[in-house]
Design an enzyme around this catalytic site. Structure first.
Site, PDB file in Angstrom:
ATOM      1  N   ALA A  83       8.851  -1.437   2.530  1.00 53.22           N
ATOM      2  CA  ALA A  83      10.465  -2.183   3.012  1.00 53.22           C
ATOM      3  C   ALA A  83      11.513  -1.835   1.864  1.00 53.22           C
ATOM      4  O   ALA A  83      11.042  -1.657   0.748  1.00 53.22           O
ATOM      5  CB  ALA A  83       9.482  -3.467   3.902  1.00 53.22           C
ATOM      6  N   GLY A 122       5.386  -0.872   4.626  1.00 57.52           N
ATOM      7  CA  GLY A 122       6.055   0.229   5.767  1.00 57.52           C
ATOM      8  C   GLY A 122       5.730   1.373   6.363  1.00 57.52           C
ATOM      9  O   GLY A 122       5.567   1.856   7.386  1.00 57.52           O
ATOM     10  N   GLU A 166       1.882   2.154   6.946  1.00 58.97           N
ATOM     11  CA  GLU A 166       2.188   1.565   8.733  1.00 58.97           C
ATOM     12  C   GLU A 166       2.697   2.294   9.238  1.00 58.97           C
ATOM     13  O   GLU A 166       2.173   2.569  10.436  1.00 58.97           O
ATOM     14  CB  GLU A 166       2.305  -0.031   8.458  1.00 58.97           C
ATOM     15  N   GLU A 185       0.935  -4.644  -0.451  1.00 56.49           N
ATOM     16  CA  GLU A 185       2.391  -6.727   0.330  1.00 56.49           C
ATOM     17  C   GLU A 185       1.568  -7.739  -0.510  1.00 56.49           C
ATOM     18  O   GLU A 185       2.426  -8.300  -0.720  1.00 56.49           O
ATOM     19  CB  GLU A 185       2.020  -6.023   1.621  1.00 56.49           C
TER      20      GLU A 185
END
Length: 260
Positions: free
Chosen positions: A66, A111, A114, A134
């Site tokens: 991200a 991300g 993911e 994270e």
């Protein structure tokens, strides 16, 4: 549609979606997440697309994570909203009704990992690195990583990766079942296209219903999953594709499926 951070190309019923922010290793900012949602929503209704390949621009990254600058400015309410935005975009991929193949061509972190988890099939290049870092930033995966990773690799392995924030290479990802196959970088996209072609030669409705039974079944108990499977089996028995597939088998010829 025109996208600022994506490239969408369609050829021979295969759509290639490329996250195109190579200067920042294809990091996911809010605009990119919204564009991913919009692109896959559009592909859902496109009868000319049967399979999607998702990858990242350049040779270094699939999606490296991200946008940290955006994360650093978030309030609690903005954080929850951002998480739900990402979850909705990735759920659009997961429930597309058409196979989505992740071509993991480099870093797939946070991300980006993911995003790959939301795809149905994952192939990685030999230089790929995957992980959910994270907790090392004082946050948790927010785009579905805490839910999809345990379903794919098992709870013990998933919790080890999540709680240590450890990055793994492509071979370890293959060993734990996180990716389906590892390939030399030049062979990655050609292999994805080959598999996409194999899928496209099968019954359109059968592929869609098989995916739905498997994905939805993982979200319920076995009894409900079996009920869904038998219901789909019955629906397919009423299709022209089923009659064509069985006739072709008996007549020792290749079937011609029409999606009807």
């Amino acid at each position: 549609m025109d996208y600022e951070n994506l490239i969408v190309e369609i050829k021979d019923r295969i759509a290639r979606v490329t996250v195109n922010r190579p200067k920042v290793l294809n990091a996911l900012n809010e605009k990119t997440v919204r564009e991913i949602h919009a692109a896959f929503s559009s592909l859902r209704g496109d009868a000319g697309v049967g399979v999607v390949i998702l990858t990242g621009a350049g040779e270094k990254a699939f999606v490296a994570g991200a946008d940290i600058n955006e994360l650093a400015r978030m309030t609690p309410l903005q954080g929850e909203t951002s998480s739900k935005l990402g979850q909705a975009a990735l759920r659009e991929i997961e429930t597309l009704g058409k196979p989505v193949i992740a071509a993991i061509n480099g870093f797939a972190l946070g991300g980006g990992c993911e995003l790959a988890l939301a795809c149905h099939i994952r192939f990685a290049s030999e230089n790929a690195k995957l992980g959910l870092p994270e907790v090392g930033l004082g946050i948790i995966p927010g785009y579905g990583g805490t839910q999809r990773l345990p379903r794919i690799v098992g709870i013990g392995v998933a919790l080890e990766l999540i709680t240590t924030a450890r990055m793994i290479d492509a071979q370890e990802a293959l060993r734990i079942g996180l990716v389906n196959r590892v390939l030399p970088p030049p062979d990655l996209l050609p292999h994805c296209e080959k598999v996409a072609g194999e899928i496209l030669s099968r019954g359109v409705l059968a592929v869609r219903y098989a995916m739905d039974a498997a994905i939805r079944g993982m979200e319920t108990d076995l009894t409900q999953g079996l009920d869904r499977e038998s219901g789909h089996f019955g629906l397919l028995a009423a299709t022209a594709d089923m009659r064509e597939g069985l006739s072709a088998f008996l007549e020792k010829r290749k079937p011609t499926f029409t999606g009807a």
